[in-house]
Design an enzyme around this catalytic site. Sequence first.
Site, PDB file in Angstrom:
ATOM      1  N   LYS A 121       0.843  -1.203   0.000  1.00 59.23           N
ATOM      2  CA  LYS A 121       0.000   0.000   0.000  1.00 59.23           C
ATOM      3  C   LYS A 121       0.880   1.256   0.000  1.00 59.23           C
ATOM      4  CE  LYS A 121      -3.542   2.706   0.692  1.00 59.23           C
ATOM      5  NZ  LYS A 121      -4.458   2.989  -0.432  1.00 59.23           N
ATOM      6  N   GLY A 122       0.503   2.253  -0.802  1.00 55.80           N
ATOM      7  CA  GLY A 122       1.287   3.477  -0.946  1.00 55.80           C
ATOM      8  C   GLY A 122       1.745   4.068   0.388  1.00 55.80           C
ATOM      9  N   ASN A 142     -12.502   3.607  -6.600  1.00 56.91           N
ATOM     10  CA  ASN A 142     -12.116   3.821  -5.210  1.00 56.91           C
ATOM     11  C   ASN A 142     -11.573   5.214  -5.027  1.00 56.91           C
ATOM     12  OD1 ASN A 142      -9.123   3.973  -4.176  1.00 56.91           O
ATOM     13  ND2 ASN A 142      -9.077   2.751  -6.059  1.00 56.91           N
ATOM     14  N   CYS A 146      -1.612   8.546  -8.521  1.00 58.96           N
ATOM     15  CA  CYS A 146      -2.815   8.368  -7.701  1.00 58.96           C
ATOM     16  C   CYS A 146      -3.808   9.478  -8.021  1.00 58.96           C
ATOM     17  CB  CYS A 146      -2.481   8.396  -6.213  1.00 58.96           C
ATOM     18  SG  CYS A 146      -3.968   8.311  -5.186  1.00 58.96           S
ATOM     19  N   GLY A 182     -10.327  -2.719 -12.551  1.00 61.72           N
ATOM     20  CA  GLY A 182     -11.109  -3.915 -12.875  1.00 61.72           C
ATOM     21  C   GLY A 182     -11.193  -4.166 -14.377  1.00 61.72           C
ATOM     22  N   GLY A 223      -4.169  -3.843 -14.907  1.00 66.58           N
ATOM     23  CA  GLY A 223      -5.425  -3.194 -15.268  1.00 66.58           C
ATOM     24  C   GLY A 223      -6.455  -4.259 -15.592  1.00 66.58           C
ATOM     25  N   GLY A 259      -4.744  -6.558  -8.858  1.00 64.84           N
ATOM     26  CA  GLY A 259      -5.275  -5.689  -7.811  1.00 64.84           C
ATOM     27  C   GLY A 259      -6.716  -5.988  -7.466  1.00 64.84           C
TER      28      GLY A 259
END
Lengths: 305, 252
Positions: free
Chosen positions: A47-48, A71, A131, A218, A244, A266
Amino acid sequence: MIHNPLSVNLCNIELKNPVITASGTFACGFEYGKLYDISKLGAISVKGITREKREGNPSPRIAETYGGILNSVGLQNPGVEIFAKNLLPYLETQKIPVIANIAGDTEQDYCYLAERLSNTSVAMIELNISCPNVKEGGMAFGVKPDSVYKITKAVRKYCKKPLMVKLSPNVADIAENAIAAEKGGANAISLINTIKGMAVNAETRRPILKNITGGLSGPAIKPIALRMVWEASRAVKIPIVGMGGIMTATDAVEFMLCGATAVQVGTANLTNPLNASMIIDELRRYVDKNKLKSISDIRGQLITE
Amino acid sequence: MKELFLNVRENTTLIKGVTKIKLYNANLPEFTPGQFINLSAGSFDGLLLRRPISVFKYDAENKIFEIVFEVKGKGTAFLSRLKGGDLPGTVFLGNGFSLDQNVKRVALVGGGLGCPPLYSVIERYKGRGVKFYTYLGFSSQSKAILLDDFGKVSERLKVATDDGSYGEKGYITDVLKKDIDIIKPDVILACGPTPMFKALKALKLSIPTYISMEARMGCGIGACSVCACATISGNKRVCADGPVFNIKEVIL
């Protein structure tokens, strides 16, 4: 030593297989480690990480769209020191390459984080300049080729680990941005981060996300991601990590055919927490079925004539 | 926590738009009342996220548990039509409600679809001699659920509806307030919509109160940071740090 046809070499790091869990969906692996042996993964992109602790955006932070997820978490994380002291030791016990995804508000933040994390056991640093959910920094550094070049070059000086730049799809020409990262000294690029989007409730006339906009991921974005990996792979010599909408091994193979050395998974982790593990098992069957000596043999082998 | 295929054993429509499903797996893990499951809504129609649903009843001996949910969209509509087959799900998640040994009297406060998980608390602690005083609120009589189930196991069951079509008219928290000196609970456990929690907090009772929060979730296991709940000590994960929080902690 037994030959492993799934192993890939990414910037001189030996990955057991090309499957890396994508930043933001896998935390530091601890939770998934309760459900399966995460040491089977090629690598984990955590996680970033930011300099200081961040609370992220207000809730709701997720919306479901057709074949996709939006998100707007906004880089909630405990900060680099807590990561290094409390979270990284767990990953060290798992004997798995760790990719530290870093984000900041300023160029100095990125340089500081790269230097700080170069003094830890992480295998690689992933520069998150893509981001879409933070006001300062984030994607602002990743849109224009000039700024991609500038920040990559600046961080390069402080980064003693292989440096991977995570590119945004919210750009005019992905090939130019890939070239800018390569010129700036990146050892690899990863793409794509999420596509900026929004979801609306027709009854309440309100956006579903409190942040109004979010990042789309997704299967809905897979065709765009494949196209961008393909374009980037023809523009640069450094390795590409594609992502992706990868839900299956077939999806992963498609990215490798378009030029990816490895892939990140992801959103699929949310659909089924065992998905990354199942993709690795499926890839093994793909290699056997196609009698490949190495999964790397398919890299860039897209037939276009 | 386990990822399992859950076999659909029975499907009942409780009222229009509310479904109860019985699920079975021979290897169900330990369960704490108030925990939830993250259930696949089928890989169809472009849906990617699972549905976090709380547990109504848990039968350790027969490896069966029951969930009750409202049909709100495509995913829950799909689940409401299931008559059999296996669905992947992660069980059981979150911290749940736990009662100290010295707790003898418990007030349960449920609102709408928040009622089902409170039943699992009674199921677990009834045998230890704990007494339960149950207060359930609904918008209308046509939306009332599980009254027989709660009625059989509660010392007292009171119901309120917003429109007065059943039980007392008004908020269930006001009914609780009127009774509080009679029932003298050691602890209050609540599950329901945020306005109900706000009303509960506004009563300013000195009794320890724990509430089960709801949030839109991603992974359901504590990894994705999506289901943030604002607390006095920063954001907490509803799925992993909760869903049960001390009412004093949560910023409502």
